[in-house]
Scaffold this active site. Structure first.
Site, PDB file in Angstrom:
ATOM      1  N   GLU A   1       6.200  85.024  46.275  1.00  0.00           N
ATOM      2  CA  GLU A   1       7.630  84.678  46.360  1.00  0.00           C
ATOM      3  C   GLU A   1       8.501  85.925  46.488  1.00  0.00           C
ATOM      4  OE1 GLU A   1       7.301  82.098  42.870  1.00  0.00           O
ATOM      5  OE2 GLU A   1       8.249  80.525  44.070  1.00  0.00           O
TER       6      GLU A   1
ATOM      7  N   GLU B   1       0.441  77.884  41.806  1.00  0.00           N
ATOM      8  CA  GLU B   1       1.166  77.447  40.595  1.00  0.00           C
ATOM      9  C   GLU B   1       0.761  76.072  40.080  1.00  0.00           C
ATOM     10  OE1 GLU B   1       2.508  79.352  42.884  1.00  0.00           O
ATOM     11  OE2 GLU B   1       4.085  80.626  42.047  1.00  0.00           O
TER      12      GLU B   1
HETATM   13  N1  COA Z   1      -0.532  87.584  34.947  1.00  0.00           N
HETATM   14  C1  COA Z   1      -0.973  88.306  33.917  1.00  0.00           C
HETATM   15  N2  COA Z   1      -2.058  89.087  33.980  1.00  0.00           N
HETATM   16  C2  COA Z   1      -2.732  89.117  35.151  1.00  0.00           C
HETATM   17  C3  COA Z   1      -2.339  88.395  36.269  1.00  0.00           C
HETATM   18  C4  COA Z   1      -1.174  87.584  36.133  1.00  0.00           C
HETATM   19  N3  COA Z   1      -0.687  86.865  37.160  1.00  0.00           N
HETATM   20  N4  COA Z   1      -3.211  88.628  37.263  1.00  0.00           N
HETATM   21  C5  COA Z   1      -4.119  89.485  36.789  1.00  0.00           C
HETATM   22  N5  COA Z   1      -3.830  89.788  35.500  1.00  0.00           N
HETATM   23  C6  COA Z   1      -4.570  90.679  34.593  1.00  0.00           C
HETATM   24  C7  COA Z   1      -5.828  90.058  34.078  1.00  0.00           C
HETATM   25  O1  COA Z   1      -5.564  89.219  32.981  1.00  0.00           O
HETATM   26  C8  COA Z   1      -6.628  91.277  33.705  1.00  0.00           C
HETATM   27  O2  COA Z   1      -6.132  91.773  32.494  1.00  0.00           O
HETATM   28  P1  COA Z   1      -7.145  92.378  31.373  1.00  0.00           P
HETATM   29  O3  COA Z   1      -7.857  93.511  32.076  1.00  0.00           O
HETATM   30  O4  COA Z   1      -6.245  92.803  30.297  1.00  0.00           O
HETATM   31  O5  COA Z   1      -8.068  91.256  31.036  1.00  0.00           O
HETATM   32  C9  COA Z   1      -6.228  92.268  34.785  1.00  0.00           C
HETATM   33  O6  COA Z   1      -4.994  91.820  35.305  1.00  0.00           O
HETATM   34  C10 COA Z   1      -7.210  92.327  35.923  1.00  0.00           C
HETATM   35  O7  COA Z   1      -7.391  91.027  36.405  1.00  0.00           O
HETATM   36  P2  COA Z   1      -8.805  90.486  36.952  1.00  0.00           P
HETATM   37  O8  COA Z   1      -8.687  89.008  37.052  1.00  0.00           O
HETATM   38  O9  COA Z   1      -9.902  91.038  36.131  1.00  0.00           O
HETATM   39  O10 COA Z   1      -8.835  91.188  38.375  1.00  0.00           O
HETATM   40  P3  COA Z   1      -9.659  90.764  39.671  1.00  0.00           P
HETATM   41  O11 COA Z   1      -9.445  91.881  40.626  1.00  0.00           O
HETATM   42  O12 COA Z   1     -11.038  90.339  39.308  1.00  0.00           O
HETATM   43  O13 COA Z   1      -8.918  89.459  40.211  1.00  0.00           O
HETATM   44  C11 COA Z   1      -7.001  88.157  40.892  1.00  0.00           C
HETATM   45  C12 COA Z   1      -7.641  89.556  40.792  1.00  0.00           C
HETATM   46  C13 COA Z   1      -5.597  88.359  41.438  1.00  0.00           C
HETATM   47  C14 COA Z   1      -7.817  87.247  41.817  1.00  0.00           C
HETATM   48  C15 COA Z   1      -6.958  87.512  39.486  1.00  0.00           C
HETATM   49  O14 COA Z   1      -6.456  88.445  38.555  1.00  0.00           O
HETATM   50  C16 COA Z   1      -6.073  86.278  39.394  1.00  0.00           C
HETATM   51  O15 COA Z   1      -6.481  85.217  39.809  1.00  0.00           O
HETATM   52  N6  COA Z   1      -4.843  86.443  38.859  1.00  0.00           N
HETATM   53  C17 COA Z   1      -3.925  85.337  38.650  1.00  0.00           C
HETATM   54  C18 COA Z   1      -3.383  84.837  39.961  1.00  0.00           C
HETATM   55  C19 COA Z   1      -2.397  83.702  39.736  1.00  0.00           C
HETATM   56  O16 COA Z   1      -2.725  82.592  39.378  1.00  0.00           O
HETATM   57  N7  COA Z   1      -1.125  84.007  40.011  1.00  0.00           N
HETATM   58  C20 COA Z   1      -0.075  83.035  39.939  1.00  0.00           C
HETATM   59  C21 COA Z   1       0.754  83.264  38.753  1.00  0.00           C
HETATM   60  S1  COA Z   1       2.232  82.278  38.850  1.00  0.00           S
END
Ligand code: COA
Length: 256
Positions: A108, A128
């Protein structure tokens, strides 16, 4: 280190880099506060804004740890929505340089830009509904303005991620560059913008964003102002004189 937003300033542009790589640049309240501060600066002194991520991620969404604790009253405050509206309404163009994930609030934020470019690893989407919320910070109105109703609603209802090739095909980004070329490409766009007249650029963005029922009045009012600007006379005179000089040169060359 250095806060959630690293800012580099030049006379004609500002580069803002999201800087929470350990959290995949998840957009938390501190990031939103920094974006508001930046907007205040760019409203006062308009310059082109380049928004970028870091460590191969644009932004993995709003910060889910903070989001989980937010309640109805927080939703109504539109914490992310209002910051992204402010970014979209900045007087000068906003360019999003998107490497890797741009999910949820990260997507967004990118939709709020005027111009989006990406890299081959781009992954954009709004998951979302999978988290039990809706994409309320711009996706429900901006995404359809960018890719059209049918694609936007399909993307929002499935929550699926769009890759670079599809993003380019559906106009979600206007170009794809290798990661090391992404920021240079954003600067090249900013260079082109900087060569144009600043007042005309500001007017074009403002008029483009005006509601349908304000056209063509809003266009004509803005044009009336520009028609009187010294820069318009200078630029047009320069063009015509250049042509005259070229014509004179050509004539001299063809004379026997
Ligand atoms: N909010 C808060 N923390 C987040 C985050 C988010 N949207 N996205 C990633 N993080 C954090 C993880 O919790 C993790 O924190 P930690 O190391 O303290 O446990 C860190 O960032 C690394 O994330 P990780 O998932 O291990 O990285 P990855 O490279 O394997 O995967 C993504 C990357 C983006 C695929 C995955 O982090 C993800 O799916 N994030 C959420 C995406 C989402 O649903 N966004 C919409 C929110 S409205």
């Amino acid at each position: 280190m250095g806060g959630p937003l690293l800012i580099e300033r030049a006379d004609d542009r500002v580069v803002a880099v999201l800087n929470r790589p350990e959290k995949r640049n998840a957009i938390d309240q501190a990031t939103i506060d920094a974006l508001h501060d930046l907007c205040a600066e760019l409203e006062e002194t308009p310059r082109t804004l380049i928004l970028a991520g870091s460590s191969g991620v644009f932004a993995a969404g709003a910060d889910i740890a903070q989001l989980r604790e937010r309640r109805a009253a927080d939703a109504l405050r539109g914490i992310n929505a209002n910051a992204f509206v402010r970014i979209a309404e900045l007087p000068m163009p906003v360019i999003a340089a998107i490497d890797g994930y741009a999910l949820g609030g990260g997507a967004e934020l990118a939709y709020a830009a005027d111009i989006r470019i990406g890299t081959p690893s781009l992954a954009m989407g709004n998951p979302e509904t999978g988290l039990g919320i809706l994409a309320a910070a711009g996706a429900s109105w901006r995404l359809k303005e960018i890719v059209g109703d049918a694609r936007a609603i399909e993307l929002l209802l499935t929550g699926r991620t769009v890759d670079a090739e599809e993003a380019l095909r559906i106009g979600l980004v206007s170009a794809i560059h290798e990661p090391d070329r992404l920021l240079p490409a954003a600067h090249e766009i900013a260079d082109r913008i900087a060569r144009n007249d600043r007042a005309a650029t500001i007017a074009t963005k403002r008029v483009f964003r005006a509601p349908r029922d304000r056209h063509p009045a809003v266009d004509l009012e803005a044009q009336a102002e520009l028609f009187e600007s010294p820069e318009k006379f200078r630029r047009m005179t320069e063009f015509l004189e250049r042509r005259d000089r070229r014509a004179e040169r050509d004539e001299a060359r063809t004379e026997p």
